[in-house]
Design an enzyme around this catalytic site. Structure first.
Site, mmCIF file in Angstrom:
data_model
loop_
_atom_site.group_PDB
_atom_site.id
_atom_site.type_symbol
_atom_site.label_atom_id
_atom_site.label_comp_id
_atom_site.label_asym_id
_atom_site.label_seq_id
_atom_site.Cartn_x
_atom_site.Cartn_y
_atom_site.Cartn_z
ATOM 1 N N THR A 1 0.892 -1.273 -0.202
ATOM 2 C CA THR A 1 0.156 0.004 0.220
ATOM 3 C C THR A 1 0.922 1.299 0.056
ATOM 4 O OG1 THR A 1 -1.792 -1.258 1.164
ATOM 5 C CG2 THR A 1 -1.754 1.161 1.462
ATOM 6 N N HIS B 1 2.147 1.777 -3.408
ATOM 7 C CA HIS B 1 1.238 2.543 -4.337
ATOM 8 C C HIS B 1 0.950 3.778 -3.885
ATOM 9 C CE1 HIS B 1 0.129 -1.010 -5.947
ATOM 10 N NE2 HIS B 1 -0.439 -1.790 -4.698
#
Ligand code: NAD
Ligand code: ZN
Length: 342
Positions: free
Chosen positions: A40, A43
């Site tokens: 995450t 990203h």
């Protein structure tokens, strides 16, 4: 305090001086010791389509951490300065049907630490006391730093009984690696790991895999026959997010088999539903961790001999965050840890 911040829409993160977190009456303030880097965070750093529609800068990123309590709000009685703690990264609403029934992992309104609120890649982080996990004595601090993804692995791996079963782990990223050790600890017979990256296949063997294969070179049905498995894989843990891996796994599952899907594909995935119907498969999606049954299970499995430390491969001081992110992004890594006191 110093924190790793997404300052504006677009790629990149920077180390900034920001105000210390504000402490509400139900909150616990933690001096962060160590953090783990999650996909995450990558990203958000690279600012892909998901990040662009989800993240509102400025935001302190990160959600995997261990640290010590330094201050508590006026309503908080159970945590004390000096306690070693981690945080559950999903802050639930507390008001919906599932929250009220104690099924907090099913809350449809949860807010992610380091996603929807300021996170843990900082010298200090604040969270509601209901999101703080008190570590038992003897838990290794680096392992404590990754209780969040370790919890993803445990939540997925213990979704279905694995004692004596043949398990396929699709994808040996950090979570697949930890899940491999968990199903081994939980008594699986064969643990077959499918992973294209040779560095990670090697780690998978160290985590207890019976065999680790490259899905581009080996047919999972052949592997099954080589190991003397007759019916097919009883349990599949989908931890790659790769559509091909999902389809390959369905094709080799035993009738009545169980699949837990943790991996997050970037796009829609086409599946042959006949595989599911005629084999009478059970497929279960997994998100986050059960609060706090998964945390309890992590603790007691570590206390009864589970060792996930081989999954931790890289360590950096927080000022070297660029090198740490590069190591996590390279794929030739397991879990990457940043120390916030160096
Ligand atoms: P990761 O991206 O590091 O690992 C995925 C692995 O799958 C990689 O090692 C990759 O080489 C491998 N892979 C690619 N194609 C494959 C194929 N055809 N067959 C087998 N393996 C293949 O990710 P991670 O941090 O270990 O997380 C695993 C997955 O879980 C990711 O998709 C991530 O987005 C997702 N995730 C979900 C949750 C949740 O709550 N559901 C939480 C964290 C992560
Ligand atoms: Zn809720």
């Amino acid at each position: 305090m110093l924190a790793l911040v997404k300052t504006s829409s677009g790629p990149g993160l920077s180390l900034e001086t920001v105000p210390d977190p504000r402490l509400e009456i139900n909150d616990v303030l933690v001096r962060v010791h160590k953090t783990g880097i999650c996909g995450t965070d990558l990203h958000i750093d690279s600012w892909d389509a998901w990040a662009a529609t989800t993240i509102n800068p400025p935001l302190v990123v990160g959600h995997e951490f261990v640290g010590e309590v330094v201050e508590v709000g006026s309503n908080v009685y159970d945590f004390h300065p000096g306690d070693l703690v981690s945080g559950e990264g999903h802050v639930v609403c507390g008001l919906c049907r599932h929250c009220l029934a104690g099924r907090r992992h099913l809350c449809a309104h949860s807010i992610g630490l380091g996603v929807g609120r300021d996170g843990s890649f900082a010298e200090y982080v604040a969270l509601p006391m209901t999101n703080i996990w008190h570590h038992s004595a003897g838990i290794d601090e680096e392992v404590a730093a990754i209780f969040d993804p370790f919890g993803n692995a445990v939540h997925t791996a213990l979704s279905f009984p694995v004692l004596g079963e043949d398990v396929l782990v699709s994808g040996a990223g950090p979570i697949g690696l930890m899940a491999t050790a968990v199903v081994r600890h939980a008594g699986a017979r064969h643990v077959v790991v499918s992973e294209p990256n040779p560095y990670r296949r090697e780690l998978a063997i160290r985590m207890g895999a019976t065999i680790a294969v490259d899905p581009r070179e080996r047919d999972l049905g052949d592997v099954m026959r080589e190991l003397g498995m007759v019916e097919g894989y009883d349990v599949v843990l989908e931890m790659s997010g790769n559509p091909r891996a999902l389809r390959d796994a369905l094709a080799v599952m035993a009738h009545g088999g169980n699949m837990a899907i943790l991996g997050i594909p970037t796009d829609e995935v086409a599946l042959d539903l006949n595989e599911i119907v005629f084999k009478m498969l059970t497929i279960r999606g997994i998100y986050g961790r059960e609060m706090y049954e998964t945390w309890y299970k992590m603790t007691v499995m570590l206390q009864s001999g589970l060792d996930i430390r081989p999954a931790i491969t890289h360590r950096f001081g927080f000022r070297d965050f660029e090198a740490a992110f590069a190591a996590a992004r390279s794929g030739d890594s397991g879990k990457v840890i940043m120390d916030w006191r160096q």
